[in-house]
Write a protein that holds these residues in place. Structure first.
Motif, mmCIF file in Angstrom:
data_model
loop_
_atom_site.group_PDB
_atom_site.id
_atom_site.type_symbol
_atom_site.label_atom_id
_atom_site.label_comp_id
_atom_site.label_asym_id
_atom_site.label_seq_id
_atom_site.Cartn_x
_atom_site.Cartn_y
_atom_site.Cartn_z
ATOM 1 N N ILE A 124 -15.855 -25.603 78.767
ATOM 2 C CA ILE A 124 -14.866 -24.023 77.746
ATOM 3 C C ILE A 124 -14.358 -23.048 78.987
ATOM 4 N N GLY A 125 -14.733 -23.484 80.337
ATOM 5 C CA GLY A 125 -13.995 -23.038 81.241
ATOM 6 C C GLY A 125 -12.944 -22.821 81.835
ATOM 7 N N LEU A 126 -12.232 -24.148 81.587
ATOM 8 C CA LEU A 126 -11.446 -24.842 81.485
ATOM 9 C C LEU A 126 -10.132 -23.929 80.933
ATOM 10 N N LEU A 127 -11.249 -23.533 79.428
ATOM 11 C CA LEU A 127 -10.163 -23.007 77.778
ATOM 12 C C LEU A 127 -9.568 -21.635 78.504
ATOM 13 N N LEU A 128 -11.310 -21.837 79.168
ATOM 14 C CA LEU A 128 -11.007 -19.823 79.248
ATOM 15 C C LEU A 128 -10.219 -19.706 80.666
ATOM 16 N N LEU A 129 -9.966 -20.593 81.683
ATOM 17 C CA LEU A 129 -9.104 -20.072 82.890
ATOM 18 C C LEU A 129 -7.556 -20.233 81.897
ATOM 19 N N LYS A 130 -6.935 -21.126 80.861
ATOM 20 C CA LYS A 130 -6.049 -21.210 80.756
ATOM 21 C C LYS A 130 -5.422 -20.082 80.260
ATOM 22 N N ALA A 131 -6.079 -19.357 79.216
ATOM 23 C CA ALA A 131 -6.165 -18.520 77.928
ATOM 24 C C ALA A 131 -5.930 -16.856 79.222
ATOM 25 N N TYR A 132 -6.841 -17.219 80.059
ATOM 26 C CA TYR A 132 -5.810 -15.826 81.447
ATOM 27 C C TYR A 132 -5.369 -15.875 81.817
ATOM 28 N N GLU A 133 -4.420 -17.304 81.724
ATOM 29 C CA GLU A 133 -3.019 -17.866 82.836
ATOM 30 C C GLU A 133 -2.422 -17.139 81.540
ATOM 31 N N LEU A 134 -2.419 -17.754 80.457
ATOM 32 C CA LEU A 134 -1.791 -17.450 79.402
ATOM 33 C C LEU A 134 -0.744 -15.616 78.813
ATOM 34 N N ILE A 135 -2.776 -14.353 79.031
ATOM 35 C CA ILE A 135 -2.397 -13.335 78.594
ATOM 36 C C ILE A 135 -1.836 -12.446 80.024
ATOM 37 N N GLU A 136 -1.859 -12.907 81.385
ATOM 38 C CA GLU A 136 -1.080 -13.236 82.518
ATOM 39 C C GLU A 136 0.258 -13.193 82.062
ATOM 40 N N SER A 137 1.048 -14.084 81.906
ATOM 41 C CA SER A 137 1.855 -14.718 81.645
ATOM 42 C C SER A 137 2.975 -13.329 80.494
ATOM 43 N N GLY A 138 2.114 -12.696 80.054
ATOM 44 C CA GLY A 138 2.545 -11.946 78.728
ATOM 45 C C GLY A 138 3.010 -12.663 77.548
ATOM 46 N N MET A 139 2.211 -14.157 77.569
ATOM 47 C CA MET A 139 2.024 -14.528 76.262
ATOM 48 C C MET A 139 1.966 -13.225 75.156
ATOM 49 N N ASP A 140 2.266 -13.505 73.841
ATOM 50 C CA ASP A 140 1.314 -12.609 72.602
ATOM 51 C C ASP A 140 -0.027 -13.433 71.978
ATOM 52 N N LYS A 141 -0.566 -12.929 71.369
ATOM 53 C CA LYS A 141 -1.783 -13.171 71.053
ATOM 54 C C LYS A 141 -2.128 -15.286 70.568
ATOM 55 N N GLU A 142 -1.031 -14.200 69.014
ATOM 56 C CA GLU A 142 -0.463 -15.397 68.113
ATOM 57 C C GLU A 142 -0.439 -16.173 68.735
ATOM 58 N N ASN A 143 0.394 -17.408 70.116
ATOM 59 C CA ASN A 143 1.046 -18.301 70.789
ATOM 60 C C ASN A 143 -0.272 -18.965 71.835
ATOM 61 N N ILE A 144 -1.138 -17.565 72.528
ATOM 62 C CA ILE A 144 -2.121 -17.848 73.368
ATOM 63 C C ILE A 144 -3.286 -18.446 72.694
ATOM 64 N N VAL A 145 -3.551 -18.446 71.597
ATOM 65 C CA VAL A 145 -5.408 -18.742 70.448
ATOM 66 C C VAL A 145 -3.988 -20.129 70.261
ATOM 67 N N GLU A 146 -2.846 -20.449 69.969
ATOM 68 C CA GLU A 146 -2.610 -21.371 68.907
ATOM 69 C C GLU A 146 -2.311 -23.167 70.336
ATOM 70 N N GLU A 147 -2.253 -22.563 71.383
ATOM 71 C CA GLU A 147 -2.008 -23.020 72.637
ATOM 72 C C GLU A 147 -3.752 -23.189 73.248
ATOM 73 N N ILE A 148 -4.548 -22.403 73.024
ATOM 74 C CA ILE A 148 -5.279 -23.531 73.416
ATOM 75 C C ILE A 148 -6.240 -24.570 72.448
ATOM 76 N N LYS A 149 -6.072 -23.286 71.171
ATOM 77 C CA LYS A 149 -6.562 -24.678 70.049
ATOM 78 C C LYS A 149 -5.931 -26.409 70.498
ATOM 79 N N SER A 150 -4.764 -26.308 70.354
ATOM 80 C CA SER A 150 -3.809 -27.430 71.603
ATOM 81 C C SER A 150 -4.539 -28.410 72.583
ATOM 82 N N LEU A 151 -4.887 -27.412 73.481
ATOM 83 C CA LEU A 151 -5.540 -28.074 74.712
ATOM 84 C C LEU A 151 -7.071 -28.296 74.111
ATOM 85 N N VAL A 152 -7.864 -28.164 73.160
ATOM 86 C CA VAL A 152 -9.236 -28.298 72.424
ATOM 87 C C VAL A 152 -9.961 -29.804 72.712
ATOM 88 N N SER A 153 -8.633 -30.677 72.059
ATOM 89 C CA SER A 153 -8.961 -31.878 72.248
ATOM 90 C C SER A 153 -8.766 -32.438 73.349
#
Length: 282
Positions: A124-153
């Motif tokens: 879980i922690g890996l996904l959280l850290l990635k989500a944080y990095e994407l937020i910091e990059s300025g990515m919008d929420k919709e694309n962040i969610v899509e990216e994190i969901k693609s990383l789950v598997s």
């Protein structure tokens, strides 16, 4: 654009200092000894957990945060107009995600997204850290969610347990596997697959042999691994974590090797002297 607030639960096992630095809020699960209930990481730590196991001669039970817990955690941010992303413990291992979704439905007019990590601990922690990095990059929420969901598997979790009793009595290991592990001195390599804990390779002998086998599997697959980060977790097994870190530094080129300690809920199910390795595939 609304501020994006990250949430997880206490099983993500990221260090409190790091969570505070990244402004990630945690909703704790519960550890139960008979008639006493403790919030994971708040009312009890890992050392206290194992002291109680020895003192009471029983293993703890664990339970998910209630819908009210999620309501109370989310509401101040909803009232501010923030968007929320919650990444939590596998829905196949706990009702935590289900309870979070109940409150997601309660706040129908608010921007809340619940993501099932289909994993545990630093998976879980890996996904959280990635989500944080994407937020910091300025990515919008919709694309962040899509990216994190693609990383789950793509998050790969392996852990080696030293004592079958915690897994067996906690309902995470069949009685046959528990018996065979004790009799044959097996140090099983357990994995998370689509949200479930499954039995992987079953080396016999000392735990270090199972660790080396896990490392060899990483080396063999190094071309398919995201080298930005790997996490090594432990429950009262820091020497093994330091050994793994040393071997990874010699044989791999990870930009970051993060060492963490498993929290009370994860330790309640895996037991003392457990070691885990977590990374993301490309």
């Amino acid at each position: 654009m609304n501020n994006i607030k990250l949430f997880s639960d206490s099983t993500c096992d990221l260090p409190k200092k790091l969570l505070d630095k990244l402004n990630i809020s945690i909703i704790p699960l519960y550890v139960v000894f008979r008639d006493k209930t403790f919030k994971d990481g708040n009312d009890i730590n890992v050392e206290g957990l194992y002291e109680k196991v020895d003192e009471l001669d029983i293993l703890p039970k664990t339970s998910a945060p209630s819908p009210i817990d999620f309501y109370n955690a989310f509401k101040p941010y909803i009232d501010k107009g923030d968007s929320i992303i919650y990444i939590g413990l596998s829905s196949k291992l706990s009702s935590t995600i289900l309870n979070a979704k109940i409150i997601e439905d309660e706040f129908q007019d608010s921007d809340i997204t619940i993501i099932d990590s289909k994993n545990l601990s630093a998976g879980i922690g890996l996904l959280l850290l990635k989500a944080y990095e994407l937020i910091e990059s300025g990515m919008d929420k919709e694309n962040i969610v899509e990216e994190i969901k693609s990383l789950v598997s793509k998050v790969k979790t392996s852990f080696i347990v030293d004592d079958f009793d915690f897994l067996h009595k906690g309902g995470r290991c069949s009685s046959i596997q528990s018996l065979m592990g004790g009799l044959l001195k097996i140090k099983p390599i357990l994995k998370v697959n689509d949200g479930n804990i499954i039995l992987g390779q079953k080396p016999r002998g000392k735990k270090r042999k199972a660790i080396d086998l896990t490392l060899q599997n990483i080396y063999k697959n190094k071309d398919s691994i995201d080298l930005n980060r790997i996490i090594v977790g432990e429950s009262m097994a820091i020497e093994d974590s330091l050994y793994i870190k040393e071997q990874l530094e010699k044989n791999m080129n990870f930009k970051e090797i993060l060492l963490i300690e498993a929290g009370c809920v994860i330790s309640s199910h895996c037991g003392k002297n457990t070691t885990g390795i977590y990374y993301i595939e490309k």
